[in-house]
Motif scaffolding. Structure first.
Motif, short mmCIF file in Angstrom:
data_model
loop_
_atom_site.label_atom_id
_atom_site.label_comp_id
_atom_site.label_asym_id
_atom_site.label_seq_id
_atom_site.Cartn_x
_atom_site.Cartn_y
_atom_site.Cartn_z
N THR A 23 103.66 120.46 -9.50
CA THR A 23 103.73 119.30 -8.62
C THR A 23 105.12 118.65 -8.67
N ARG A 24 105.55 118.13 -7.52
CA ARG A 24 106.82 117.41 -7.46
C ARG A 24 106.60 115.93 -7.20
N VAL A 25 105.38 115.44 -7.46
CA VAL A 25 105.07 114.03 -7.28
C VAL A 25 105.50 113.27 -8.54
N LEU A 26 106.42 112.34 -8.38
CA LEU A 26 106.99 111.67 -9.53
C LEU A 26 105.95 110.93 -10.36
N ASP A 27 105.00 110.27 -9.69
CA ASP A 27 104.02 109.45 -10.41
C ASP A 27 103.17 110.27 -11.37
N LEU A 28 103.04 111.57 -11.14
CA LEU A 28 102.24 112.42 -12.01
C LEU A 28 103.06 113.04 -13.14
N CYS A 29 104.36 112.78 -13.14
CA CYS A 29 105.22 113.21 -14.25
C CYS A 29 104.74 112.51 -15.53
N PHE A 30 104.57 113.25 -16.61
CA PHE A 30 103.91 112.73 -17.81
C PHE A 30 104.56 111.46 -18.37
N GLU A 50 110.04 99.61 -22.43
CA GLU A 50 109.64 99.74 -23.83
C GLU A 50 108.76 100.96 -24.05
N ARG A 51 107.87 101.24 -23.10
CA ARG A 51 107.01 102.42 -23.25
C ARG A 51 107.81 103.70 -23.12
N TYR A 52 108.79 103.72 -22.23
CA TYR A 52 109.66 104.89 -22.14
C TYR A 52 110.39 105.12 -23.47
N LEU A 53 110.99 104.06 -23.99
CA LEU A 53 111.78 104.20 -25.22
C LEU A 53 110.91 104.60 -26.40
N ALA A 54 109.71 104.02 -26.50
CA ALA A 54 108.82 104.34 -27.61
C ALA A 54 108.34 105.78 -27.56
N GLY A 55 108.24 106.34 -26.35
CA GLY A 55 107.73 107.70 -26.21
C GLY A 55 108.77 108.79 -26.30
N GLY A 112 108.70 113.87 -23.41
CA GLY A 112 109.48 114.76 -22.56
C GLY A 112 110.58 114.05 -21.81
N ALA A 113 110.70 112.75 -22.01
CA ALA A 113 111.76 111.98 -21.35
C ALA A 113 113.05 112.03 -22.15
N SER A 114 114.16 111.97 -21.45
CA SER A 114 115.48 111.83 -22.06
C SER A 114 116.31 110.97 -21.13
N GLY A 115 117.54 110.67 -21.51
CA GLY A 115 118.31 109.82 -20.62
C GLY A 115 119.72 109.58 -21.10
N LEU A 116 120.43 108.78 -20.33
CA LEU A 116 121.82 108.50 -20.64
C LEU A 116 122.13 107.02 -20.41
N LEU A 117 123.18 106.59 -21.07
CA LEU A 117 123.75 105.26 -20.91
C LEU A 117 125.20 105.42 -20.49
N VAL A 118 125.63 104.59 -19.56
CA VAL A 118 127.02 104.58 -19.13
C VAL A 118 127.66 103.28 -19.59
N TYR A 119 128.86 103.39 -20.16
CA TYR A 119 129.59 102.24 -20.66
C TYR A 119 130.92 102.11 -19.91
N ILE A 120 131.30 100.89 -19.64
CA ILE A 120 132.64 100.59 -19.12
C ILE A 120 133.24 99.53 -20.02
N ASP A 121 134.39 99.84 -20.57
CA ASP A 121 135.04 98.96 -21.55
C ASP A 121 134.07 98.60 -22.68
N LEU A 165 119.82 105.72 -17.19
CA LEU A 165 118.92 106.58 -16.42
C LEU A 165 117.98 107.27 -17.39
N ILE A 166 116.68 107.25 -17.07
CA ILE A 166 115.69 108.00 -17.83
C ILE A 166 115.12 109.07 -16.92
N ALA A 167 115.04 110.29 -17.42
CA ALA A 167 114.63 111.42 -16.60
C ALA A 167 113.69 112.31 -17.39
N ALA A 168 113.07 113.25 -16.67
CA ALA A 168 112.15 114.20 -17.31
C ALA A 168 112.16 115.51 -16.56
#
Length: 280
Positions: A29-36, A182-187, A192-201, A208-211
């Motif tokens: 499935t490519r439906v985002l809401d069903l992504c775990f 908070e639920r994303y970070l705790a899980g 199966g989620a991962s992500g990135l942070l962008v910094y300026i100065d 962004l959190i992705a899966a």
């Protein structure tokens, strides 16, 4: 629909430990809401049951639990729901609706924007508007990118606080984003989620959190400081360039004109409509 009713019918809580089991039923499935990860982040206390090759999942809305589409043998799942006296609700494909002759409604606010990852990361002439945004960002800002780790969770919260500062809570159509984050970070990374942070100065300005799931990369959560032009495009392209799946699901626009305008510039794209069942 109450939790007690579901428990009497053999349902139990869906937890992080059930990720592999859930994904084995989900298929391509490519439906985002069903992504775990999104399922566990945006809904509180999902319940599930497996019987005769069918996985039924119910999620807790403000007026009680509602069903997601049956996974596995779809037709058998519909029969199971009927046997419980319940209608399936939401996120079905039109083909599934036609299979069962159900009354349906499509709300375009929740259609997912899906793009070809290779075209998106190449930023070809088809994406000239986004190419300009991307180039502006990398030329005008002294930035760095970091993978989200537990040590950087407070930086994710700081990005959200800044994002919330310029908005009314009524703008968040799917509820407050703070408990969602908070639920994303705790899980992570068990969900199966991962992500990135962008910094300026050295200041966190975007995350962004992705899966990854099946043949798609899902973007269920992204927040940026709008003071930095091209930041959202940079994050989308940068993360997609780290993977090799065919598709990227950018999520829906929620009926918000600014988000629709932003996502419409990712051309060509496919809108993945979601059909909502009105009854059986």
């Amino acid at each position: 629909m109450t939790k007690d009713f579901l428990e009497k019918h053999g349902f139990k809580p869906l937890t992080l430990n059930d990720r592999d089991l859930y994904c084995s039923f989900l298929g391509s499935t490519r439906v985002l809401d069903l992504c775990f990860p999104a399922l566990l982040a945006y809904w509180d206390s999902p319940m599930y049951r497996i019987r005769d090759g069918v996985m039924l999942v119910f999620v807790n809305e403000t007026d009680g639990y509602i069903s997601l589409p049956p996974m596995g043998d779809f037709g058998a799942g519909i029969l199971q729901l009927r046997g419980m006296g319940l209608p399936p609700i939401g996120y079905m494909t039109r083909r599934q609706a036609d299979m069962c002759g159900l009354e349906t409604n499509c709300d375009k606010r929740f259609s997912d924007y899906i793009v070809m990852r290779q075209e998106m990361t190449a930023l070809s002439w088809k994406y000239k508007h986004k190419l300009a945004d991307y180039n502006y960002f990398i030329k005008h800002y002294d930035f760095s990118v970091k993978e989200i780790t537990p040590e950087l969770h407070n930086d994710c919260r700081a990005v959200l606080e800044q994002w919330c500062g310029g908005r009314s809570c009524s703008d968040c159509l799917f509820g407050c984003e703070k408990p969602v984050l908070e639920r994303y970070l705790a899980g992570m990374p068990q969900s199966g989620a991962s992500g990135l942070l962008v910094y300026i100065d050295n200041k966190p300005v975007g995350n962004l959190i992705a899966a990854l799931q099946g043949d798609s990369l899902f973007y269920p959560y992204a927040k940026t400081d709008k003071a930095f032009s091209g930041l959202s495009v940079f994050m989308y392209v940068y993360f997609a360039s780290m993977h090799s799946v065919p598709y990227v699901n950018l999520g829906s626009d929620g009926g918000i004109e600014g988000i629709r305008h932003f996502k419409n510039k990712f051309r060509p794209y496919t809108l993945s409509d979601k059909w909502f069942y009105e009854g059986i």
